[in-house]
Design an enzyme around this catalytic site. Structure first.
Site, PDB file in Angstrom:
ATOM      1  N   GLU A 119       0.848  -1.153  -0.090  1.00 58.34           N
ATOM      2  CA  GLU A 119       0.007   0.121  -0.082  1.00 58.34           C
ATOM      3  C   GLU A 119       1.066   1.352  -0.115  1.00 58.34           C
ATOM      4  O   GLU A 119       1.025   1.995   0.975  1.00 58.34           O
ATOM      5  CB  GLU A 119      -1.020  -0.103   1.149  1.00 58.34           C
ATOM      6  CG  GLU A 119      -1.895  -1.081   1.164  1.00 58.34           C
ATOM      7  CD  GLU A 119      -3.038  -1.074   2.070  1.00 58.34           C
ATOM      8  OE1 GLU A 119      -3.079  -0.310   3.103  1.00 58.34           O
ATOM      9  OE2 GLU A 119      -4.100  -1.586   2.103  1.00 58.34           O
ATOM     10  N   GLU A 268      -6.366  -8.160  -0.512  1.00 58.77           N
ATOM     11  CA  GLU A 268      -6.667  -8.290   0.912  1.00 58.77           C
ATOM     12  C   GLU A 268      -8.366  -7.967   1.003  1.00 58.77           C
ATOM     13  O   GLU A 268      -8.710  -6.975   0.189  1.00 58.77           O
ATOM     14  CB  GLU A 268      -6.134  -7.176   1.861  1.00 58.77           C
ATOM     15  CG  GLU A 268      -4.620  -7.327   2.030  1.00 58.77           C
ATOM     16  CD  GLU A 268      -3.843  -6.325   2.689  1.00 58.77           C
ATOM     17  OE1 GLU A 268      -4.643  -5.536   3.556  1.00 58.77           O
ATOM     18  OE2 GLU A 268      -2.594  -6.015   2.802  1.00 58.77           O
ATOM     19  N   TRP A 276      -9.919  -0.453  11.914  1.00 61.06           N
ATOM     20  CA  TRP A 276      -9.420   1.060  11.998  1.00 61.06           C
ATOM     21  C   TRP A 276     -10.445   2.054  11.381  1.00 61.06           C
ATOM     22  O   TRP A 276     -10.232   3.169  11.389  1.00 61.06           O
ATOM     23  CB  TRP A 276      -8.359   0.981  10.727  1.00 61.06           C
ATOM     24  CG  TRP A 276      -8.647   0.166   9.502  1.00 61.06           C
ATOM     25  CD1 TRP A 276      -8.062  -1.117   9.222  1.00 61.06           C
ATOM     26  CD2 TRP A 276      -9.470   0.607   8.421  1.00 61.06           C
ATOM     27  NE1 TRP A 276      -8.886  -1.591   7.915  1.00 61.06           N
ATOM     28  CE2 TRP A 276      -9.565  -0.437   7.468  1.00 61.06           C
ATOM     29  CE3 TRP A 276     -10.361   1.703   8.264  1.00 61.06           C
ATOM     30  CZ2 TRP A 276     -10.393  -0.574   6.360  1.00 61.06           C
ATOM     31  CZ3 TRP A 276     -11.224   1.433   7.090  1.00 61.06           C
ATOM     32  CH2 TRP A 276     -11.093   0.599   6.159  1.00 61.06           C
ATOM     33  N   TYR A 318      -7.631  -6.177  17.106  1.00 66.26           N
ATOM     34  CA  TYR A 318      -9.043  -6.364  16.955  1.00 66.26           C
ATOM     35  C   TYR A 318      -9.599  -6.660  15.544  1.00 66.26           C
ATOM     36  O   TYR A 318     -10.777  -6.729  15.431  1.00 66.26           O
ATOM     37  CB  TYR A 318      -9.619  -5.064  17.542  1.00 66.26           C
ATOM     38  CG  TYR A 318      -9.891  -5.033  18.983  1.00 66.26           C
ATOM     39  CD1 TYR A 318     -11.176  -5.304  19.475  1.00 66.26           C
ATOM     40  CD2 TYR A 318      -8.805  -4.631  19.839  1.00 66.26           C
ATOM     41  CE1 TYR A 318     -11.309  -5.104  21.050  1.00 66.26           C
ATOM     42  CE2 TYR A 318      -9.213  -4.503  21.095  1.00 66.26           C
ATOM     43  CZ  TYR A 318     -10.398  -4.868  21.755  1.00 66.26           C
ATOM     44  OH  TYR A 318     -10.655  -4.695  22.942  1.00 66.26           O
TER      45      TYR A 318
HETATM   46  C1  GLA Z   1      -4.033  -2.738   5.023  1.00 58.85           C
HETATM   47  C2  GLA Z   1      -2.763  -3.543   5.292  1.00 58.85           C
HETATM   48  C3  GLA Z   1      -2.960  -4.356   5.953  1.00 58.85           C
HETATM   49  C4  GLA Z   1      -3.595  -4.521   7.319  1.00 58.85           C
HETATM   50  C5  GLA Z   1      -5.223  -4.197   6.725  1.00 58.85           C
HETATM   51  C6  GLA Z   1      -5.999  -4.101   7.878  1.00 58.85           C
HETATM   52  O1  GLA Z   1      -4.936  -2.933   3.900  1.00 58.85           O
HETATM   53  O2  GLA Z   1      -2.146  -3.579   4.113  1.00 58.85           O
HETATM   54  O3  GLA Z   1      -1.431  -4.947   6.569  1.00 58.85           O
HETATM   55  O4  GLA Z   1      -3.135  -3.417   8.060  1.00 58.85           O
HETATM   56  O5  GLA Z   1      -4.977  -2.870   6.283  1.00 58.85           O
HETATM   57  O6  GLA Z   1      -7.532  -3.635   7.250  1.00 58.85           O
END
Ligand code: GLA
Length: 627
Positions: A119, A268, A276, A318
């Site tokens: 990311e 993902e 978050w 979490y």
């Molecule tokens: C991002 C990150 C992951 C993780 C997720 C949590 O997409 O790439 O490492 O932190 O968020 O939702």
């Protein structure tokens, strides 16, 4: 994992301190053990390079590798993405770890691919990076005179007398300066990535595919710039708070598919919930499965859940997982297991298929940045404007591409450009030859106003295409109250933005007009169209929604020689179509709270349940795959 039919894992993407515990001392044996373990269970591995999380020894010894934040303070160890993406030393160390990994695993039969970093996003505002930026604009503009003219720096006495005077601005600078910083940021991510790509490609067999996980509409850099060197695109698909919005999320898949104009991966996605968001509600039972199939419908070739099991400590305790901290399944595990079994069943049917579209919506980072820096009405959101067109069009034709304004367009019958504010010379050429070649180009509001320097065209909108349109924007208005609108697409109100159009050519037709409002707009043209040879160009100066937007979408589709696909599907049902290699596969999902009966145009093979069906009933979050 094997019991849940999981056949791929991504590992390692933040594990630098464990892979290189001290400078030049590598320990990849534990990765090897994981790869072999996975292999024994028929699970392929994607390796992540760990460069989004530098070890403490690294940033202690080479503090210049830490990024400087916008407020001038240096970032610190203890979180992630604290590195400076432009720093040569950081690149040297990143290349070395990527190279070590590739030497070890580049021919590993159980490693099928690579993810570079994780990311991309954080920039650095240190003086060495600023000097690189200054060199970037120097290479591009060659002389200060050229730069000063093209950015109109005489305005506010901004004129530069030395390249070293050029600052970094993220928000309040000269529009030319702002845009060039973003272009520099994009190029610098590209070269940051290229550095690791080269290291991997030097050792990896070509069958190992390389990607990076992107973030949907995130606009910190131009994704077309960065994606061009990858083998395929992928993204991290998180709902966060609330529930799946199949239109917006579908558009985001299509955006990602458009980066390289081919199928992509969901690298993902959330196993139920994230950690978050302000409110981290779980997706409902069945929704995770529907979301995965919905992604496949839009061209996803893989769905990966982040994450399998929580680390016992660390910042994400979490977050949703598939097994608990004790290593045994959580309730969602069974749903993912069912999905895994279904993927196994459907994979041979879906192999060799993709989304084939006759309608494209254009997306452009330059335009989004330019509008977001000067929204003029705070409610004018270029992404919302794009999705406002995308939704009703897709509901009619069921397949829409989202691509750059420089993408090949001749295969599309209809190309819609919502808020395409800024046009490079290549884009102008591309759009013009599309219309002259017989296509139907539709501009939305705020289109074709500026050039490649974020400088106003010295012609009214749509700038270099105004002559083709036989009309122009006389004036734009940020609205404080609603404006009535009426015409071929029905009647409604405009809420955010209105452009008063003026017709210059006798064969340019007015499609919509404003009603009585601020005086200036009263009875003025709001949307116009003109036939150009076999092609057509349309300009929509009004913000459409609801029934009028549906009316406009119907008109665009019909006028472009297209027809609606399965127009009688009940509300709440989403249909995607994947086709290719002689196959046509329908993916149906239901987002309505009630069961929905669907009549199929003809008898089809039910891929998941087996047998032939001519109608199906889907409960909420129900899925049907039909061939
Ligand atoms: C991002 C990150 C992951 C993780 C997720 C949590 O997409 O790439 O490492 O932190 O968020 O939702």
């Amino acid at each position: 994992m094997e019991a849940a039919h999981i056949n791929m894992v991504r590992i390692g993407e933040f594990a630098w301190s464990r892979m290189e515990p001290s400078e030049g001392h590598y320990d990849l044996d534990w990765i090897e053990r994981a790869v072999r373990n996975a292999e024994r269970h028929h699970i392929a591995v994607v390796l992540g390079t760990p460069t989004a999380a530098p070890p403490a020894w690294l940033t202690t010894k080479y503090p210049e590798t830490l990024r400087t934040k916008e407020d001038g303070r240096r970032d610190e160890h203890g979180n992630r993405a604290q590195f400076n993406w432009a720093d040569p030393k950081y690149r040297e160390l990143a290349r070395a770890i990527a190279e070590k990994m590739a030497e070890r695993f580049g021919r590993d039969p159980n490693v099928i691919g690579w993810q570079i970093d994780n990311e991309y996003g954080n920039e650095s505002y240190d003086s060495a990076t600023r000097a690189q930026f200054q060199d970037f604009v120097r290479r591009k503009y060659e002389t200060l005179e050229n730069l000063n003219t093209r950015w109109t720096t005489a305005y506010w006495s901004e004129t530069y007398q030395d390249w070293r005077q050029i600052p970094i601005e993220e928000r309040d600078g000269n529009p030319g300066l702002l845009l060039n910083w973003k272009l520099f940021v994009s190029d610098t991510w590209r070269s940051y990535q290229q550095n690791q790509l080269e290291a991997i490609r030097a050792h990896a067999e070509p069958r190992q595919m390389i990607t990076t996980n992107m973030m949907g509409w995130f606009d910190a850099y131009d994704h077309y710039t960065v994606a061009q060197d990858l083998d395929f695109a992928s993204w991290d698909d998180y709902v966060g708070t609330g529930h799946l919005d199949p239109v917006r999320n579908g558009a985001t898949h299509d955006l990602t598919r458009g980066f390289l104009r081919r199928n992509f991966w969901v690298m993902e996605t959330q196993p139920g919930f994230v950690n978050w968001s302000p409110d981290n509600n779980a997706l409902n039972k069945g929704e995770v499965r529907a979301m995965a199939w919905h992604a496949v419908g839009h061209g996803a070739e893989a769905i990966e859940y982040w994450q399998w099991r929580s680390a016992l400590n660390g910042q994400e305790q979490y977050h949703g997982t598939l097994v608990g901290a004790d290593g045994t399944p959580v309730p969602l595990y069974d749903e993912v297991k069912q999905l895994g079994a279904e993927f196994e069943t459907a994979a041979p049917v879906l192999a060799g298929t993709t989304v084939e579209s006759e309608v494209a919506v254009l997306q452009d980072y330059n335009s989004r940045w330019a509008i977001n820096w000067q929204r003029h009405n705070r409610d004018f959101d270029p992404v919302a404007s794009l999705i406002g067109y995308y939704g009703p069009l897709r509901a009619l034709v069921r397949s829409v591409d989202i691509v750059a304004d420089t993408a090949p367009l001749s295969g599309y019958k209809l190309v819609v450009a919502p808020a395409l504010n800024l046009l490079t010379p290549e884009a102008v050429k591309n759009l013009e030859s599309y219309v002259r070649g017989g296509g139907h180009l539709v501009f939305g509001q705020r289109s074709a106003m500026k050039d490649q320097d974020n400088t106003l065209f010295a012609q009214r909108q749509p700038g270099p295409l105004a002559e083709l349109l036989g009309a122009r924007v006389e004036q734009w208005y940020a609205l404080e109250t609603t404006v009535p609108i009426e015409g071929d697409w029905g009647s409604g109100v405009d809420k955010v933005w209105a452009e008063q159009l003026g017709v210059k050519s006798p064969d340019t037709q007015v499609l919509m007009r404003y009603g009585k409002s601020n005086g200036w707009l009263d009875d003025q043209p709001a949307a116009v169209t003109r036939k150009v040879g076999k092609g057509r160009i349309t300009y929509i100066g009004v913000a459409l929604d609801g029934a009028v937007m549906k009316g406009a979408a119907k008109w665009m589709v019909a006028e472009s020689g297209l027809s609606a696909v399965m127009p009688d599907l009940p509300e709440g049902i989403d249909l995607s179509i994947r086709s290719g290699t002689g196959k046509r596969v329908l993916i149906l999902t239901n987002y309505a709270a009630e069961p929905r009966p669907i009549t199929l145009p003809s008898a089809m093979q039910d891929v998941l349940k087996g047998g032939a069906v001519s109608n199906v009933t889907l409960p909420q979050f129900g899925v049907a795959i039909l061939r």
